[in-house]
Design an enzyme around this catalytic site. Sequence first.
Site, PDB file in Angstrom:
ATOM      1  N   ARG A  98      53.708  13.870  43.293  1.00 49.00           N
ATOM      2  CA  ARG A  98      53.596  15.329  43.438  1.00 49.00           C
ATOM      3  C   ARG A  98      54.982  15.959  43.376  1.00 49.00           C
ATOM      4  O   ARG A  98      55.973  15.372  43.862  1.00 49.00           O
ATOM      5  CB  ARG A  98      52.947  15.611  44.801  1.00 49.00           C
ATOM      6  CG  ARG A  98      52.684  17.076  45.129  1.00 49.00           C
ATOM      7  CD  ARG A  98      51.535  17.627  44.368  1.00 49.00           C
ATOM      8  NE  ARG A  98      51.025  18.866  44.942  1.00 49.00           N
ATOM      9  CZ  ARG A  98      50.332  19.752  44.242  1.00 49.00           C
ATOM     10  NH1 ARG A  98      50.065  19.561  42.955  1.00 49.00           N
ATOM     11  NH2 ARG A  98      49.865  20.835  44.811  1.00 49.00           N
ATOM     12  N   THR A 372      44.476  21.357  35.386  1.00 48.07           N
ATOM     13  CA  THR A 372      44.922  20.014  35.691  1.00 48.07           C
ATOM     14  C   THR A 372      44.195  19.108  34.706  1.00 48.07           C
ATOM     15  O   THR A 372      43.419  19.571  33.884  1.00 48.07           O
ATOM     16  CB  THR A 372      44.568  19.782  37.170  1.00 48.07           C
ATOM     17  OG1 THR A 372      45.310  20.732  37.930  1.00 48.07           O
ATOM     18  CG2 THR A 372      44.824  18.406  37.674  1.00 48.07           C
ATOM     19  N   GLY A 464      41.103  22.950  40.236  1.00 45.92           N
ATOM     20  CA  GLY A 464      41.590  23.617  41.443  1.00 45.92           C
ATOM     21  C   GLY A 464      40.816  23.143  42.663  1.00 45.92           C
ATOM     22  O   GLY A 464      40.445  21.970  42.769  1.00 45.92           O
TER      23      GLY A 464
HETATM   24  N1  GLY Z   1      47.798  22.237  41.108  1.00 46.72           N
HETATM   25  C1  GLY Z   1      46.516  21.691  41.272  1.00 46.72           C
HETATM   26  C2  GLY Z   1      46.342  20.944  42.538  1.00 46.72           C
HETATM   27  O1  GLY Z   1      47.249  20.295  42.958  1.00 46.72           O
HETATM   28  O2  GLY Z   1      45.331  20.972  43.166  1.00 46.72           O
END
Ligand code: GLY
Length: 562
Positions: A98, A372, A464
């Site tokens: 991340r 994503t 999301g």
């Molecule tokens: N940016 C998408 C997530 O991390 O949930």
Amino acid sequence: MNNRFSDACKTCLLTILLLGFAPAHAEQAPAHAVASAHPLATQAGVEVLQQGGNAFDAAIAVSAALGVVEPFSSGFGGGGFWLLHRASDGKQVMLDGRETAPSLAHERMYRDEQDNVIKDASMQGPLAAGIPGLPAALVHLAEHYGRLPLRRSLAPAIRYAEEGFKVTSRYHRLAVYMTATLNRYPDAAGIFLQDGKPPRIGYQIRQQDLARTIEAIAEHGRDGFYRGPVAQQLVQEARRHGGVWRAQDLESYQVVERAPIIFQYRDMRVVSAPLPSSGGIVIAQTLRMLEQFNLDEMSNVQRKHYIVEAMRRAFRDRALFLGDPDFVPAPVQRLLDPAYLEGLALTIDAQRATPSEILGEGPALTQTGTQTTHFSVLDREGNRVAGTLSINTLFGACFVAAGTGVLFNNEMDDFSIKRLTPNAYGLIGDEANAIAPGKRPLSSMTPTFLETPDRVGIVGTPGGSRIISMVMLAALDFAAGKLPDSWVSLRRFHHQYQPDQVQFELHGLSEFEQQRLTALGHELKEITRRYGNMQAILWDRTQDRVYSASDPRGEGLAVVVE
Ligand code: GLY
């Protein structure tokens, strides 16, 4: 109500949560399988498997290829989570790649002097970008789990970047949506648009600079990206355009190996994403609440009512308590405590929707971006990877550092920008997810394994916050004995505590279901399109068969190579 938990079980659950390792057993699958959101990425995975690579090498190839051919979803300027199962010793772990907040980031960085949120500051341009984790994660995968040299696994992505890939109707549609923003950043527009306009279908997108950057990673490992000329250029360009990255932010970026969230739902063992993803915890809470009821004997509407009510309660805890575990002591054990979840389940009224506000005041969810991507891989040795990768919203920050081809993420928007103030998605978050230097924003990405003694599922999706409900619905479908074609095609609905509404995709609820749920007191909100792009694999040991499926909503490709 049926309390299935004993104190012994509690201890066992906690031990598993802390260790995150499955019992060792070596097994052979009858085939390889790869499912991803783009045919070229799936082919990259198959190519590497056919060269003698294992699932981890294939995961590198697929991740890198997706970053080239699906630039609106993920990439080298972004991050992700890779859930791994190593067959030789049963190790199960999540690689956390991340993004992290830069060292100069601070809680008020997207607010003006009057404490108002500055429009688009956390969404566009390099100020919106966290320090990327994807390159470090791919290097880590190769060094600790793969069999092939990194260069071999990155070769398909380098080729796709150099030779180009064809614009599809999906690419075209998404580029139409983002043209104005991309045009604010000429280096991004020059690559992803055609003369400042959405490229026509069939147009070839070539990314020579990105090919050189990936080659630098292939040659020098993490130093190819986090130190040296690429790093210098990334920092210089970020700073020149209003960003706050520093060389030391890149140098100090670390991938973290985290123990997955592991829990039992009936005879299904679920292995899912731990913090800084909220996904595993929310799914664990939801399914452990639902386990108190006999869903199989309910009408369709009643079943959906219970699922919605369980989600409502789990998402409230998400918004209140969850954030980066290296910064915030999240009460994970308490949130997964059987007695606590039994108590929460008891508050579900069979005849009436519970208004979210009477569950107690709490902030609404910080919505996470929807653009994503996900892939699933299984190799013949039984190694598996579920990878969910992101640059957050469409084309991330829409900013490319000149000369690198690296498209920056806008993952900083996944932080709570200001408590109780809606973010770009109209939603709000709490202190646990406030910005701090080096911190990871709370995510919804939920790569997941579903396991019974006979069957193994590998699943995940973009979407999301709705990722979590999509994976949870797929898990229930797996538990009901269905195949991946069914999981990826399910009609989708969702509740996230706030806004207090049952969201459902186009055709996600029938007219009858809508009427009945409304009569139970639910407010309904139809999303006027279908959402998600699930990529799934099932290994059925009793039949000695492997199945794979790619979401019919997308343009992906799922293959099984016998
Ligand atoms: N940016 C998408 C997530 O991390 O949930």
